[in-house]
Design a protein around this motif. Structure first.
Motif, short mmCIF file in Angstrom:
data_model
loop_
_atom_site.label_atom_id
_atom_site.label_comp_id
_atom_site.label_asym_id
_atom_site.label_seq_id
_atom_site.Cartn_x
_atom_site.Cartn_y
_atom_site.Cartn_z
N TRP A 73 0.81 -1.22 0.00
CA TRP A 73 0.00 0.00 0.00
C TRP A 73 0.84 1.28 0.00
CZ3 TRP A 73 -4.33 -0.60 -2.05
CH2 TRP A 73 -5.14 -1.70 -1.80
N PRO A 74 1.89 1.39 0.83
CA PRO A 74 2.70 2.61 0.75
C PRO A 74 3.36 2.80 -0.62
CG PRO A 74 3.16 1.44 2.78
CD PRO A 74 2.30 0.53 1.95
N LEU A 75 3.76 1.70 -1.26
CA LEU A 75 4.36 1.79 -2.59
C LEU A 75 3.32 2.24 -3.62
CD1 LEU A 75 6.51 -1.48 -2.54
CD2 LEU A 75 7.30 0.88 -2.19
N ALA A 76 2.11 1.69 -3.50
CA ALA A 76 1.03 2.08 -4.42
C ALA A 76 0.67 3.55 -4.24
CB ALA A 76 -0.19 1.20 -4.20
N GLU A 77 0.61 3.99 -2.99
CA GLU A 77 0.29 5.40 -2.74
C GLU A 77 1.38 6.30 -3.30
OE1 GLU A 77 -0.88 8.58 0.76
OE2 GLU A 77 -0.55 6.47 1.31
N ALA A 78 2.64 5.94 -3.08
CA ALA A 78 3.75 6.76 -3.60
C ALA A 78 3.70 6.83 -5.12
CB ALA A 78 5.09 6.19 -3.12
N ALA A 79 3.40 5.70 -5.77
CA ALA A 79 3.33 5.68 -7.23
C ALA A 79 2.18 6.56 -7.73
CB ALA A 79 3.18 4.24 -7.73
N ALA A 80 1.03 6.47 -7.08
CA ALA A 80 -0.11 7.29 -7.49
C ALA A 80 0.18 8.78 -7.29
CB ALA A 80 -1.37 6.88 -6.71
N SER B 242 -7.01 10.97 -14.62
CA SER B 242 -8.12 10.30 -13.96
C SER B 242 -7.66 8.96 -13.36
CB SER B 242 -9.25 10.08 -14.97
OG SER B 242 -10.32 9.40 -14.38
N ASP B 243 -6.83 8.25 -14.10
CA ASP B 243 -6.33 6.96 -13.64
C ASP B 243 -5.54 7.10 -12.34
OD1 ASP B 243 -5.87 4.23 -13.74
OD2 ASP B 243 -4.21 4.37 -15.14
N ALA B 244 -4.69 8.12 -12.26
CA ALA B 244 -3.89 8.32 -11.04
C ALA B 244 -4.78 8.70 -9.86
CB ALA B 244 -2.84 9.39 -11.29
N HIS B 245 -5.78 9.55 -10.09
CA HIS B 245 -6.70 9.91 -9.00
C HIS B 245 -7.48 8.68 -8.53
CE1 HIS B 245 -6.27 14.27 -8.61
NE2 HIS B 245 -6.12 14.31 -9.93
N ALA B 246 -7.94 7.85 -9.48
CA ALA B 246 -8.68 6.63 -9.10
C ALA B 246 -7.77 5.66 -8.35
CB ALA B 246 -9.26 5.97 -10.35
N SER B 247 -6.52 5.55 -8.77
CA SER B 247 -5.57 4.66 -8.08
C SER B 247 -5.30 5.15 -6.66
CB SER B 247 -4.26 4.57 -8.86
OG SER B 247 -4.48 3.96 -10.11
N LEU B 248 -5.09 6.44 -6.52
CA LEU B 248 -4.88 6.99 -5.18
C LEU B 248 -6.13 6.79 -4.32
CD1 LEU B 248 -3.22 8.50 -3.09
CD2 LEU B 248 -4.00 10.66 -4.13
N ALA B 249 -7.30 6.98 -4.90
CA ALA B 249 -8.55 6.78 -4.16
C ALA B 249 -8.65 5.34 -3.64
CB ALA B 249 -9.74 7.11 -5.05
N ASN B 250 -8.26 4.37 -4.46
CA ASN B 250 -8.29 2.97 -4.02
C ASN B 250 -7.40 2.75 -2.81
OD1 ASN B 250 -10.16 1.60 -5.58
ND2 ASN B 250 -8.73 1.30 -7.26
N VAL B 251 -6.21 3.32 -2.85
CA VAL B 251 -5.29 3.18 -1.72
C VAL B 251 -5.90 3.81 -0.47
CG1 VAL B 251 -3.03 3.87 -0.80
CG2 VAL B 251 -3.23 3.08 -3.17
N LEU B 252 -6.43 5.00 -0.62
CA LEU B 252 -7.01 5.70 0.53
C LEU B 252 -8.20 4.93 1.10
CD1 LEU B 252 -6.75 9.32 -0.89
CD2 LEU B 252 -5.30 8.29 0.89
N ARG C 65 -7.18 2.08 3.18
CA ARG C 65 -6.67 2.53 4.49
C ARG C 65 -7.77 3.21 5.31
NH1 ARG C 65 -0.76 5.03 3.21
NH2 ARG C 65 0.34 3.05 3.40
N TRP C 66 -9.00 3.12 4.85
CA TRP C 66 -10.17 3.67 5.52
C TRP C 66 -10.12 5.19 5.68
CZ3 TRP C 66 -11.33 -0.20 10.06
CH2 TRP C 66 -11.51 -1.47 9.53
N GLN C 67 -9.46 5.83 4.75
CA GLN C 67 -9.43 7.30 4.74
C GLN C 67 -10.57 7.75 3.82
OE1 GLN C 67 -5.41 8.40 3.67
NE2 GLN C 67 -4.56 7.32 5.44
N TRP C 68 -11.78 7.59 4.36
CA TRP C 68 -13.00 7.70 3.57
C TRP C 68 -13.16 9.04 2.87
CZ3 TRP C 68 -13.83 2.94 3.09
CH2 TRP C 68 -13.88 2.05 4.17
N ASP C 69 -13.01 10.13 3.59
CA ASP C 69 -13.25 11.45 2.99
C ASP C 69 -12.26 11.73 1.86
OD1 ASP C 69 -15.35 11.84 4.75
OD2 ASP C 69 -14.16 13.02 6.16
N ASP C 70 -10.99 11.41 2.10
CA ASP C 70 -9.98 11.63 1.06
C ASP C 70 -10.23 10.73 -0.15
OD1 ASP C 70 -8.76 13.53 2.67
OD2 ASP C 70 -7.32 12.11 3.51
#
Length: 186
Positions: free
Chosen positions: A3-10, A21-31, A34-39
């Motif tokens: 997960w930290p690697l995926a977040e860093a890549a996004a 759009s792909d990068a925002h969606a990828s970052l959203a999946n990571v968040l 991690r239960w960072q719902w609002d983000d």
């Protein structure tokens, strides 16, 4: 560890292209993972605003709102994803499992069977159909689909666990224990 690697890549992708759009969606999946719902919600909405025709963003967002128990919205997102990419195996399968989580096992079964019509070798759909058959109290069919998912995935631990659970729930204790031992050895 991933997960930290995926977040860093996004995040790196967003530095390179803030309108991806792909990068925002990828970052959203990571968040979301991690239960960072609002983000996560904000990133999903950004991804969809940037590219409303991005099928996978609708699919991912549908999975997210399923986690948030917003089933009607999840089904709408999966419908949009399916309309945009009707032959995607994962879009079709996730549409089916979204019905499952919404408690509509009949529609889940139909959608997952449609997925398997596209590709009878798609392990994900077999595993999800196994879960659905369990809910429909169709033990033999559940075991058949879980077993097929295990075979097609070359004995994925996730699918082995699903098969063992189904066997245990239906009183097949000895084979369930054997699978548990195999998982422990992994």
């Amino acid at each position: 560890e991933s997960w930290p690697l995926a977040e860093a890549a996004a995040r790196r992708a967003l530095v390179l292209d803030p309108d991806s759009s792909d990068a925002h969606a990828s970052l959203a999946n990571v968040l979301a993972a991690r239960w960072q719902w609002d983000d996560a919600e904000r990133e999903f909405r950004t991804a969809l605003d940037l590219n409303p025709g991005y099928s996978r963003a609708h699919q991912y967002y549908g999975e997210y709102v399923t986690l948030r128990n917003r089933h009607a919205e999840a089904l709408e997102q999966q419908r949009l994803a399916h309309d945009l990419d009707p032959v995607s195996l994962i879009v079709n399968a996730v549409f089916g499992i979204t019905y499952y989580y919404a408690g509509d096992y009949g529609k889940a079964e139909r959608q997952l069977n449609e997925t398997l019509e596209l590709d009878p070798q798609f392990a994900v759909a077999h595993e999800m159909l196994g879960r659905t058959c369990d809910k429909l109290r169709e033990h033999a069919r559940a075991i058949k689909h879980f077993t097929r998912a295990v075979e097609l995935s070359e004995r994925s631990p996730e699918y082995l666990a699903a098969l063992a659970r189904s066997m245990a729930l239906h009183g097949d204790a000895a084979p369930a224990r054997a699978l548990l031992e195999e998982l422990e050895q992994m």
